[in-house]
Design a protein around this motif. Sequence first.
Motif, PDB file in Angstrom:
ATOM      1  N   LYS A  47      -7.232 -13.586 -42.625  1.00  0.00           N
ATOM      2  CA  LYS A  47      -7.241 -14.396 -41.588  1.00  0.00           C
ATOM      3  C   LYS A  47      -5.963 -14.089 -40.768  1.00  0.00           C
ATOM      4  CE  LYS A  47      -7.871 -18.240 -43.541  1.00  0.00           C
ATOM      5  NZ  LYS A  47      -7.593 -18.128 -44.728  1.00  0.00           N
ATOM      6  N   SER A  48      -4.768 -14.631 -41.324  1.00  0.00           N
ATOM      7  CA  SER A  48      -3.358 -14.650 -40.576  1.00  0.00           C
ATOM      8  C   SER A  48      -3.345 -12.968 -40.132  1.00  0.00           C
ATOM      9  CB  SER A  48      -2.330 -15.172 -41.585  1.00  0.00           C
ATOM     10  OG  SER A  48      -2.572 -16.407 -41.729  1.00  0.00           O
ATOM     11  N   THR A  49      -3.537 -12.277 -40.928  1.00  0.00           N
ATOM     12  CA  THR A  49      -3.324 -10.734 -40.615  1.00  0.00           C
ATOM     13  C   THR A  49      -4.197 -10.298 -39.395  1.00  0.00           C
ATOM     14  OG1 THR A  49      -2.989 -10.494 -42.884  1.00  0.00           O
ATOM     15  CG2 THR A  49      -3.293  -8.538 -41.334  1.00  0.00           C
ATOM     16  N   LEU A  72      -4.716 -20.410 -32.763  1.00  0.00           N
ATOM     17  CA  LEU A  72      -4.195 -21.451 -33.822  1.00  0.00           C
ATOM     18  C   LEU A  72      -4.339 -20.958 -35.274  1.00  0.00           C
ATOM     19  CD1 LEU A  72      -6.063 -23.019 -31.145  1.00  0.00           C
ATOM     20  CD2 LEU A  72      -4.859 -25.023 -31.787  1.00  0.00           C
ATOM     21  N   ASP A  73      -3.255 -20.753 -35.861  1.00  0.00           N
ATOM     22  CA  ASP A  73      -3.619 -20.216 -37.261  1.00  0.00           C
ATOM     23  C   ASP A  73      -3.564 -21.445 -38.264  1.00  0.00           C
ATOM     24  OD1 ASP A  73      -3.673 -19.065 -39.707  1.00  0.00           O
ATOM     25  OD2 ASP A  73      -1.959 -17.665 -39.082  1.00  0.00           O
ATOM     26  N   GLU A  74      -4.684 -21.924 -38.766  1.00  0.00           N
ATOM     27  CA  GLU A  74      -4.593 -23.156 -39.713  1.00  0.00           C
ATOM     28  C   GLU A  74      -3.824 -24.207 -39.462  1.00  0.00           C
ATOM     29  OE1 GLU A  74      -4.952 -22.760 -43.787  1.00  0.00           O
ATOM     30  OE2 GLU A  74      -5.330 -20.294 -43.915  1.00  0.00           O
ATOM     31  N   PRO A  75      -3.839 -24.533 -37.947  1.00  0.00           N
ATOM     32  CA  PRO A  75      -3.047 -25.606 -37.372  1.00  0.00           C
ATOM     33  C   PRO A  75      -3.218 -26.953 -38.221  1.00  0.00           C
ATOM     34  CG  PRO A  75      -4.816 -25.361 -36.101  1.00  0.00           C
ATOM     35  CD  PRO A  75      -5.138 -24.357 -37.182  1.00  0.00           C
TER      36      PRO A  75
HETATM   37 MG    MG Z   1      -3.151 -17.579 -43.620  1.00  0.00          MG
END
Ligand code: MG
Lengths: 342, 671
Positions: free
Chosen positions: A72-74, A193-196
Amino acid sequence: MSDQAAPQAKLVCRNLWKLFGARAPEALDRLGSEVSARDLAEAGLVAAVRSVDLAVQPGEVFVIMGLSGSGKSTLVRLMSRLIEPTSGEVLLDGQNLLAISKSEMTRIRRHRMGMVFQHFALLPHLSVLDNVAFPLAVQGLNRAERLKRASAMVELVGLAGREDAMPRQLSGGQQQRVGIARSLAVEPELWFLDEPFSALDPLIRREMQDELMRLQQVLKKTIVFITHDFDEAIRLADRIAIMKDGEIVQCDTPEQVVLNPATDYVREFSRAVPRAKVMRVTSAMEPGAGGADLAEVAGSATVAEAAPAFLQGAEALQVTGPDGAKLGVLRRDAVIRLMLEG
Amino acid sequence: MASLSPATQAPAPKFRQVSVVLWIAALGLFWLFWKHGAGLAPWAFDYPRAWTVPVARWISQAMKWLLNDATFGLFTFEQATRFIAAVIEVPYQVALSLLSTGFLEGQGSTATQILPPLSWLAVIAVFALIGHRAGGVRLAALVVGCLGFVAVFGQWTSAMVTLASILVAVPLGVVGGLLLGIAAYRWLWVERVLRPILDLMQTIPVFAYLVPVLILFGFGPTAAIVATLIYAMPPMTRITLLALRRVPSELHDLGQMVGCTRRQLTWKVLVPSARDPLMVGVNQVIMLSLNMVIIASMIGAGGLGFDVLAALRKLDFGAGLEAGFAIVALALVLDQLSQAFARKSWGQPVQGSWAHRHPYLLAALATVALAALLGLVVPAVQSYPKTLEISTGTFWSNVVKWINVNYFDTLEAIKNALLLNLLIPFKRFLLSLPWAGVVALLAFAGWRLGGWRLAVLTAFLALFIAATGQWEKAMTTVYLCGISTMIAMLIGVPVGIAAAEKAGLWRWVQVVIDTLQTLPSFVYLMPAVMLFRVGDFTAMIAVVAFAVAPAIRYTALGLRGVDPRLIEAGRAMGCTRSQMLTRIKLRLALPEILLGLNQTVMFALSMLVITALVGTRDLGQEVYIALTKADPGRGLVAGLAVACIAIIADRMLHAGARNARARLGLAEVQE
Ligand SMILES: [Mg+2]
Ligand SMILES: Nc1ncnc2c1ncn2[C@@H]1O[C@H](COP(=O)(O)OP(=O)(O)O)[C@@H](O)[C@H]1O
């Protein structure tokens, strides 16, 4: 490209790949796009994102859901070009982000994108207000103007009065509010929003989800929201993309994901979710118009949201469209059946 | 009990047996060669003169060329050094005038003072204000106490000379180290170039580069500050690089997302976020600078270091000890202040007028002005009155005399017993070993511990020592270092064990070893010389005193760091206290203790070079002689030989610790 949504989509990813490891592009050319995870591992490569195709519509909340390590982050870093893809395209309003110059990319990030981070990424040496004003300071805005805009943002996220506090003096929830305010300070069109909320306690997390929904009602941004929490995805999403091992296994509305899971993997997630919570009343109603004395419910509401009306004794509800048209009737026994099914 | 848990299991027994057999075979061969090889291959015992590689001469010639002929096109090498000297000279003169001499008009003895230096009271007050800002009333009181001590005991003038050097060296060292660290972080090639240099700088003894610095910059405070910078900058560079690497990747991403330029990313995001570790680096630079400024009194730094050096040369213990105490007081002040700043986190911004925002600065300026005015009227405010100075010099001389009268025989007996039974036999043994055999054995050990790369490295370094004709001196160094390390471990490990078992004791021990480690190495010489005069034994005592701190620290930390679950398991199995210690804790703490041994060796080597002042006959003496003769080749080659010994010990012990850790199934630590 057959995707008909593409022309007006805000952000489009086409056949996007990211392999980590030495000489990744050559390896991808050699192995081809049908390559299995095992072959990649043998070549010493990690396939963090594999052949991702998606289109995010303007003003929608697009949630990417997957377990830790699913890429996901990638993916979100590829969308903002923080990292370069191994192959594929990223289009913002039809413009290929991978083809533009570095300075142009910097300009786009400065003015059109905002990002919120899992661990807040607040600068420890700046006060709340200066943290929020930081993106504006980087742009070279004068101090008075940037503090004015930052104050407005601090107020928007409900931190008025804490402007001079330092980040370490705030609770986790408050810190993330600062992170949110900072990402909004440049008034971005596209909001990542990355796992905020993943680093927050469950109670605070719920509160922050409500806060986000409130903000979105006012701001109407195009949101790409990352989470590993399926319930959070269901609550917030207009559409969910579910990732597994770098691939998107299903991309659909919450209702469809729960009612028609594409794979067993998706079914595992959706099993525990009560149907009533995702099903729209339009899917549970009988077509046609009911009596004139029926209370009304919007077609976009979920069954769970409509249910309290039956507690007050109603036998049926009139389902209406956005324009007030009568779409159908939601009956008490249909709702009860759904609620009992879990 | 060997298999308490999977974590403590040994590797396959067969592998260990092979290893043991190989070791026995190697040692057996070595023994045979030692006993019977002298006739067969005499060259392997005494390195033939004809084979000597004249590295020292090459270096001296290169140095001469640098001084006389080298140019960088636009300017010559000499002009470059002159430029550096000028850059340092100006701020140094300002600092010195401010703290010590006052601002002068004219030259030499005809000079007249146009402005007096800062009054001693003003200096103490400014330091107290800094202390109050960083650590409240307690720190302010400590600072006043220490500086007051310096004034009362008549060391003020010297202390201010030393302080002036530090005030110039520290900012330059911090900024230089920071910039180098940032460059290494940003460009991979800079890091590739810097890394081996940094490694070497950590092991090369300080005296070694005093010589070239002396030649390039001449005798005087400027050369001393250059040497100090060379000494204190590498750790700052290293810490900066590490600190920047440890900034969370999210902050990096944040910088990119808000569209920072490279410069904004570095100065507005990365450096401020790395503040805490960077402040630790600043503390290091301060303490290393103090240490070096003291040592650099040999090339003209003046100040307290010079007082100690002069006292050592005259064997005037009273004066030496007094200056030594003043150094301790100064070290305490600088260390506590910089640590307090390092601990402080970012404060809230203060609004208001300039005076509101800078109350401390205002107070300091007011104090300085007031003291200057008062000083015009009352001389005692300007400089500490001589009549109120207390000299303990005679007192200490008398103490030493008394000890010598009453305990001379006892001390002498201890010294002789140890010399005759331990030091001299060990030295003879080491000197009788064939160099070729030792090189081969080192290569074998390197191969067993860390594979062929380590084998090649150790063999090459050992060969360098032999080929430059320094084998005997190197063996003397190894002997003194080895004995000192052994004694330091014999003292340090039990103390560390005791401290690890009792939390209350550990707190005290920690305070003591922290203080010991802030003291400049020079200070350790004085008491040792007082009691045992000059010679190997005295050197050994000083080295042990200096090197015992890491032995204690690593043992205690290693034991305290043992996984509590394993201790639980041991308790559940009914281990007694001593079984618990010997069978569980010490085993698991072994890698850490090995690292402690490594640190002890490094400390011992760095101190050993300084003990050349008290008349050892090893590589340190060689460097020292080169220094007095201003012979850069000789000094550098001997210094490199010390570095070779240090690197061999360091790489082997690290490999040993790594193996032990792997055997115990413990995680690799990041260093
Ligand atoms: Mg991540
Ligand atoms: N810089 C990197 N180098 C190598 N592998 C990486 C890197 N970043 C991420 N990965 C790998 O890519 C995969 C996906 O990571 P990530 O996108 O962070 O997952 P998620 O955010 O879903 O937890 C993981 O297996 C991770 O180990």
